[in-house]
Scaffold this motif. Structure first.
Motif, PDB file in Angstrom:
ATOM      1  N   VAL A  42       1.499   4.658   1.736  1.00  0.00           N
ATOM      2  CA  VAL A  42       1.191   5.184   3.066  1.00  0.00           C
ATOM      3  C   VAL A  42       1.879   6.527   3.263  1.00  0.00           C
ATOM      4  N   GLN A  85       5.117  10.373   1.010  1.00  0.00           N
ATOM      5  CA  GLN A  85       4.372   9.143   0.745  1.00  0.00           C
ATOM      6  C   GLN A  85       5.348   8.065   0.281  1.00  0.00           C
ATOM      7  N   SER A 126       0.833  -1.199   0.000  1.00  0.00           N
ATOM      8  CA  SER A 126       0.000   0.000   0.000  1.00  0.00           C
ATOM      9  C   SER A 126       0.868   1.249   0.000  1.00  0.00           C
ATOM     10  N   GLU A 164      -0.041   2.984   9.245  1.00  0.00           N
ATOM     11  CA  GLU A 164      -1.305   3.553   8.752  1.00  0.00           C
ATOM     12  C   GLU A 164      -2.439   2.529   8.698  1.00  0.00           C
ATOM     13  N   HIS A 165      -2.126   1.269   8.387  1.00  0.00           N
ATOM     14  CA  HIS A 165      -3.179   0.270   8.207  1.00  0.00           C
ATOM     15  C   HIS A 165      -3.220  -0.774   9.329  1.00  0.00           C
TER      16      HIS A 165
END
Length: 304
Positions: free
Chosen positions: A263, A293, A261, A268-269
Protein backbone atom coordinates in the motif's frame (compact mmCIF):
# COMPACT_ATOMS: atom_id res chain seq x y z
CA UNK A 1 30.68 7.62 19.88
CA UNK A 2 26.95 7.28 19.36
CA UNK A 3 25.22 6.49 16.08
CA UNK A 4 21.59 7.41 15.25
CA UNK A 5 19.53 4.43 14.06
CA UNK A 6 16.07 2.92 14.23
CA UNK A 7 15.44 0.78 17.32
CA UNK A 8 12.75 -1.71 18.41
CA UNK A 9 11.76 -2.06 22.07
CA UNK A 10 11.21 -5.56 23.43
CA UNK A 11 10.88 -7.01 26.97
CA UNK A 12 14.28 -8.28 28.11
CA UNK A 13 12.94 -11.82 28.54
CA UNK A 14 12.06 -11.86 24.81
CA UNK A 15 15.23 -10.13 23.71
CA UNK A 16 17.13 -13.15 22.39
CA UNK A 17 14.11 -14.48 20.52
CA UNK A 18 13.59 -11.11 18.83
CA UNK A 19 17.32 -10.73 18.13
CA UNK A 20 17.39 -14.11 16.35
CA UNK A 21 14.25 -13.20 14.36
CA UNK A 22 15.84 -9.93 13.25
CA UNK A 23 19.03 -11.75 12.28
CA UNK A 24 17.01 -14.18 10.14
CA UNK A 25 15.39 -11.21 8.41
CA UNK A 26 18.75 -9.52 7.90
CA UNK A 27 17.21 -6.56 9.75
CA UNK A 28 19.49 -6.34 12.82
CA UNK A 29 22.22 -3.69 12.67
CA UNK A 30 25.05 -5.84 14.08
CA UNK A 31 27.51 -2.94 14.05
CA UNK A 32 25.66 -1.31 17.00
CA UNK A 33 25.20 -2.34 20.63
CA UNK A 34 21.70 -2.91 22.00
CA UNK A 35 20.38 -0.56 24.70
CA UNK A 36 19.21 -1.89 28.06
CA UNK A 37 16.55 0.26 29.73
CA UNK A 38 15.27 -1.41 32.90
CA UNK A 39 13.23 -4.46 31.88
CA UNK A 40 13.33 -3.41 28.24
CA UNK A 41 15.88 -3.83 25.46
CA UNK A 42 16.15 -1.65 22.37
CA UNK A 43 17.52 -3.53 19.37
CA UNK A 44 19.03 -1.58 16.44
CA UNK A 45 17.43 -2.30 13.05
CA UNK A 46 18.53 -1.29 9.58
CA UNK A 47 15.26 0.28 8.42
CA UNK A 48 12.06 1.76 9.77
CA UNK A 49 9.37 -0.76 10.76
CA UNK A 50 6.22 -0.84 12.87
CA UNK A 51 6.95 0.32 16.42
CA UNK A 52 10.50 1.46 15.62
CA UNK A 53 11.85 4.69 17.10
CA UNK A 54 14.88 6.83 16.37
CA UNK A 55 17.58 6.20 19.00
CA UNK A 56 21.25 6.83 19.73
CA UNK A 57 23.29 3.59 19.90
CA UNK A 58 26.91 2.91 20.72
CA UNK A 59 29.00 1.36 17.97
CA UNK A 60 30.81 -1.93 18.55
CA UNK A 61 34.50 -0.92 18.63
CA UNK A 62 36.42 -2.29 15.66
CA UNK A 63 33.39 -4.00 14.13
CA UNK A 64 32.96 -3.07 10.50
CA UNK A 65 29.35 -2.97 9.32
CA UNK A 66 28.38 -5.79 6.96
CA UNK A 67 26.71 -5.07 3.60
CA UNK A 68 22.93 -4.83 3.80
CA UNK A 69 21.33 -8.20 3.29
CA UNK A 70 18.46 -10.51 4.19
CA UNK A 71 19.10 -13.98 5.60
CA UNK A 72 17.08 -16.95 4.38
CA UNK A 73 18.47 -20.06 6.05
CA UNK A 74 22.05 -20.49 4.82
CA UNK A 75 21.67 -17.92 2.02
CA UNK A 76 22.27 -14.18 2.29
CA UNK A 77 20.44 -12.00 -0.26
CA UNK A 78 22.42 -8.81 -0.84
CA UNK A 79 20.80 -5.52 -1.74
CA UNK A 80 23.77 -4.48 -3.88
CA UNK A 81 25.79 -6.24 -6.58
CA UNK A 82 29.00 -6.30 -4.52
CA UNK A 83 31.22 -9.40 -4.97
CA UNK A 84 33.82 -8.15 -2.45
CA UNK A 85 31.11 -7.49 0.13
CA UNK A 86 29.68 -10.95 -0.61
CA UNK A 87 32.98 -12.59 0.30
CA UNK A 88 33.10 -10.59 3.53
CA UNK A 89 29.52 -11.60 4.30
CA UNK A 90 30.19 -15.28 3.56
CA UNK A 91 33.10 -15.25 6.01
CA UNK A 92 31.04 -13.55 8.74
CA UNK A 93 28.86 -16.54 9.68
CA UNK A 94 29.72 -20.26 9.61
CA UNK A 95 26.05 -21.02 8.89
CA UNK A 96 26.15 -19.23 5.51
CA UNK A 97 26.84 -21.33 2.43
CA UNK A 98 25.78 -18.92 -0.35
CA UNK A 99 25.52 -15.19 -1.02
CA UNK A 100 23.29 -14.05 -3.88
CA UNK A 101 22.16 -10.84 -5.53
CA UNK A 102 18.51 -10.49 -6.58
CA UNK A 103 18.43 -9.35 -10.21
CA UNK A 104 14.75 -8.42 -10.17
CA UNK A 105 11.62 -8.30 -8.09
CA UNK A 106 9.14 -11.13 -7.48
CA UNK A 107 7.08 -11.47 -10.67
CA UNK A 108 4.70 -13.68 -12.62
CA UNK A 109 1.89 -15.94 -11.47
CA UNK A 110 4.45 -18.36 -9.97
CA UNK A 111 5.93 -15.55 -7.80
CA UNK A 112 9.54 -16.29 -8.74
CA UNK A 113 12.68 -14.18 -8.77
CA UNK A 114 16.07 -14.35 -10.49
CA UNK A 115 19.26 -14.55 -8.41
CA UNK A 116 22.96 -14.47 -9.25
CA UNK A 117 25.39 -16.24 -6.92
CA UNK A 118 28.15 -13.87 -5.76
CA UNK A 119 29.97 -16.15 -3.30
CA UNK A 120 29.84 -19.67 -1.93
CA UNK A 121 27.94 -22.66 -3.28
CA UNK A 122 26.10 -22.34 -6.61
CA UNK A 123 22.60 -22.99 -5.28
CA UNK A 124 19.39 -21.17 -4.38
CA UNK A 125 18.15 -24.02 -2.18
CA UNK A 126 18.43 -23.95 1.61
CA UNK A 127 16.69 -24.91 4.86
CA UNK A 128 15.04 -22.37 7.14
CA UNK A 129 14.32 -23.06 10.80
CA UNK A 130 11.79 -20.93 12.65
CA UNK A 131 9.88 -21.51 15.89
CA UNK A 132 10.46 -25.27 15.86
CA UNK A 133 9.64 -25.80 12.17
CA UNK A 134 12.08 -26.54 9.33
CA UNK A 135 11.24 -25.52 5.77
CA UNK A 136 12.98 -26.51 2.54
CA UNK A 137 13.20 -23.44 0.33
CA UNK A 138 14.36 -22.76 -3.23
CA UNK A 139 14.52 -18.98 -3.63
CA UNK A 140 14.48 -19.15 -7.45
CA UNK A 141 11.74 -21.79 -7.61
CA UNK A 142 9.03 -20.64 -5.20
CA UNK A 143 8.14 -17.66 -3.02
CA UNK A 144 9.27 -17.59 0.61
CA UNK A 145 9.69 -14.67 3.02
CA UNK A 146 11.62 -15.09 6.25
CA UNK A 147 10.38 -11.62 7.21
CA UNK A 148 6.89 -13.02 7.81
CA UNK A 149 8.04 -15.35 10.61
CA UNK A 150 6.59 -12.98 13.23
CA UNK A 151 3.31 -12.74 11.26
CA UNK A 152 2.93 -16.52 11.24
CA UNK A 153 3.24 -16.58 15.03
CA UNK A 154 0.87 -13.62 15.41
CA UNK A 155 -1.89 -15.38 13.49
CA UNK A 156 -1.21 -18.69 15.27
CA UNK A 157 -2.10 -17.03 18.59
CA UNK A 158 -5.62 -16.30 17.25
CA UNK A 159 -6.30 -19.78 15.84
CA UNK A 160 -8.70 -21.90 17.87
CA UNK A 161 -8.86 -25.68 18.02
CA UNK A 162 -11.16 -27.11 15.39
CA UNK A 163 -10.71 -24.29 12.89
CA UNK A 164 -10.66 -25.11 9.18
CA UNK A 165 -8.24 -22.74 7.41
CA UNK A 166 -7.45 -21.87 3.79
CA UNK A 167 -4.02 -20.58 2.74
CA UNK A 168 -4.80 -19.25 -0.76
CA UNK A 169 -1.18 -18.59 -1.84
CA UNK A 170 0.70 -21.07 0.30
CA UNK A 171 4.11 -21.17 -1.41
CA UNK A 172 6.24 -23.84 0.27
CA UNK A 173 3.78 -24.01 3.17
CA UNK A 174 5.16 -21.95 6.10
CA UNK A 175 1.81 -20.38 7.08
CA UNK A 176 -0.13 -23.60 6.51
CA UNK A 177 2.23 -25.83 8.46
CA UNK A 178 2.55 -23.32 11.31
CA UNK A 179 -1.23 -22.87 11.69
CA UNK A 180 -1.81 -26.63 11.43
CA UNK A 181 -0.28 -26.91 14.91
CA UNK A 182 -3.69 -25.87 16.30
CA UNK A 183 -6.18 -25.97 13.39
CA UNK A 184 -8.21 -29.04 12.53
CA UNK A 185 -7.41 -28.79 8.80
CA UNK A 186 -5.45 -26.38 6.60
CA UNK A 187 -5.99 -26.41 2.84
CA UNK A 188 -2.80 -25.04 1.25
CA UNK A 189 -3.22 -23.91 -2.35
CA UNK A 190 -0.68 -22.63 -4.86
CA UNK A 191 -0.51 -22.40 -8.66
CA UNK A 192 3.25 -23.07 -8.77
CA UNK A 193 4.13 -26.81 -9.15
CA UNK A 194 7.60 -26.22 -7.65
CA UNK A 195 6.00 -24.66 -4.57
CA UNK A 196 3.76 -27.70 -4.14
CA UNK A 197 6.74 -30.04 -4.57
CA UNK A 198 8.62 -28.24 -1.78
CA UNK A 199 5.46 -28.03 0.33
CA UNK A 200 5.09 -31.82 0.17
CA UNK A 201 8.67 -32.16 1.46
CA UNK A 202 7.90 -29.70 4.27
CA UNK A 203 4.64 -31.40 5.25
CA UNK A 204 6.49 -34.71 5.62
CA UNK A 205 9.48 -33.14 7.36
CA UNK A 206 7.29 -31.37 9.94
CA UNK A 207 4.83 -34.28 10.26
CA UNK A 208 1.89 -31.99 9.51
CA UNK A 209 -0.76 -34.62 8.81
CA UNK A 210 -3.63 -32.12 8.70
CA UNK A 211 -2.33 -30.00 5.78
CA UNK A 212 -3.99 -30.68 2.42
CA UNK A 213 -1.84 -29.37 -0.48
CA UNK A 214 -3.69 -28.29 -3.62
CA UNK A 215 -2.20 -27.30 -7.00
CA UNK A 216 -4.81 -24.80 -8.17
CA UNK A 217 -5.47 -21.30 -9.46
CA UNK A 218 -6.93 -19.32 -6.55
CA UNK A 219 -9.42 -17.71 -8.96
CA UNK A 220 -11.23 -21.05 -9.20
CA UNK A 221 -10.99 -22.33 -5.62
CA UNK A 222 -14.58 -21.47 -4.75
CA UNK A 223 -15.70 -23.70 -7.62
CA UNK A 224 -13.47 -26.57 -6.47
CA UNK A 225 -13.78 -26.57 -2.68
CA UNK A 226 -17.27 -27.43 -1.41
CA UNK A 227 -17.09 -25.81 2.03
CA UNK A 228 -16.35 -22.48 3.72
CA UNK A 229 -13.45 -21.67 6.05
CA UNK A 230 -13.10 -20.17 9.52
CA UNK A 231 -9.93 -18.33 8.49
CA UNK A 232 -8.36 -17.41 5.13
CA UNK A 233 -4.74 -16.28 4.68
CA UNK A 234 -4.04 -14.17 1.57
CA UNK A 235 -0.32 -13.54 1.21
CA UNK A 236 -0.10 -12.16 -2.33
CA UNK A 237 1.01 -8.56 -1.73
CA UNK A 238 1.39 -7.47 -5.35
CA UNK A 239 -2.02 -8.47 -6.71
CA UNK A 240 -4.11 -9.96 -3.91
CA UNK A 241 -6.92 -7.41 -4.30
CA UNK A 242 -8.36 -9.18 -7.35
CA UNK A 243 -8.81 -12.34 -5.26
CA UNK A 244 -10.72 -10.68 -2.41
CA UNK A 245 -14.20 -11.59 -3.78
CA UNK A 246 -13.20 -15.27 -3.95
CA UNK A 247 -11.81 -15.08 -0.40
CA UNK A 248 -15.13 -13.70 0.88
CA UNK A 249 -17.08 -16.44 -0.90
CA UNK A 250 -14.79 -19.04 0.69
CA UNK A 251 -15.18 -17.61 4.21
CA UNK A 252 -17.98 -18.56 6.56
CA UNK A 253 -20.07 -15.70 8.01
CA UNK A 254 -18.13 -14.34 10.99
CA UNK A 255 -14.87 -15.81 9.70
CA UNK A 256 -11.55 -13.99 9.45
CA UNK A 257 -9.42 -13.01 6.44
CA UNK A 258 -5.77 -11.96 6.80
CA UNK A 259 -5.15 -9.92 3.65
CA UNK A 260 -1.58 -8.84 2.83
CA UNK A 261 -0.96 -6.05 0.32
CA UNK A 262 1.52 -3.41 -0.74
CA UNK A 263 0.00 0.00 0.00
CA UNK A 264 1.01 3.62 -0.43
CA UNK A 265 -1.64 5.23 1.81
CA UNK A 266 -3.22 4.14 5.08
CA UNK A 267 -6.64 2.59 4.58
CA UNK A 268 -6.04 2.00 0.86
CA UNK A 269 -8.24 -1.11 0.69
CA UNK A 270 -10.80 -0.35 3.40
CA UNK A 271 -13.54 0.78 0.98
CA UNK A 272 -13.21 -2.35 -1.16
CA UNK A 273 -13.32 -4.61 1.91
CA UNK A 274 -16.46 -2.86 3.13
CA UNK A 275 -18.08 -3.19 -0.32
CA UNK A 276 -17.64 -6.95 -0.05
CA UNK A 277 -19.31 -7.01 3.38
CA UNK A 278 -16.22 -7.09 5.58
CA UNK A 279 -15.15 -5.12 8.64
CA UNK A 280 -11.50 -4.14 9.06
CA UNK A 281 -10.47 -5.18 12.57
CA UNK A 282 -6.94 -3.85 12.18
CA UNK A 283 -4.48 -2.59 9.59
CA UNK A 284 -0.81 -3.15 10.44
CA UNK A 285 2.50 -2.31 8.79
CA UNK A 286 4.52 -5.50 8.36
CA UNK A 287 7.62 -3.84 6.90
CA UNK A 288 8.71 -1.05 4.58
CA UNK A 289 9.02 -2.09 0.93
CA UNK A 290 10.19 0.94 -1.02
CA UNK A 291 10.07 4.73 -0.59
CA UNK A 292 6.40 5.61 -0.18
CA UNK A 293 5.21 2.00 -0.15
CA UNK A 294 4.90 -0.58 2.60
CA UNK A 295 3.73 -4.15 3.17
CA UNK A 296 0.51 -4.09 5.23
CA UNK A 297 -1.87 -6.69 6.58
CA UNK A 298 -5.61 -6.17 7.02
CA UNK A 299 -7.35 -8.44 9.55
CA UNK A 300 -10.92 -8.61 8.28
CA UNK A 301 -14.13 -9.94 9.84
CA UNK A 302 -16.51 -11.38 7.25
CA UNK A 303 -20.11 -10.13 7.56
CA UNK A 304 -22.69 -12.32 9.28
Amino acid sequence: MTVPQWGVRVPARQGEEMRQALIREGALDASLKLIRNGDLLILPVLEQREGAEWCEFEAHPGREPLPRHELVGGIAIMQDDDPDGAQKLLASRPSLHTVVFAEGEVHGEYRTREFRVLAGQSTTRTQVTEHGFTFNVDLAGAYFSARLSTERQRILVHVREGEVILDMFAGVGPFAITLARIASLVVASDINPKAIELMLENIAQNRAKNVLPMLADARHLDGIIPWQFDRVVMNLPLSGTEFLPAAFRLSRPGGTIHFYSLVSVEGEHVARIQELGGTVLSERVVRSYSPGQWHAVYDVRVGE
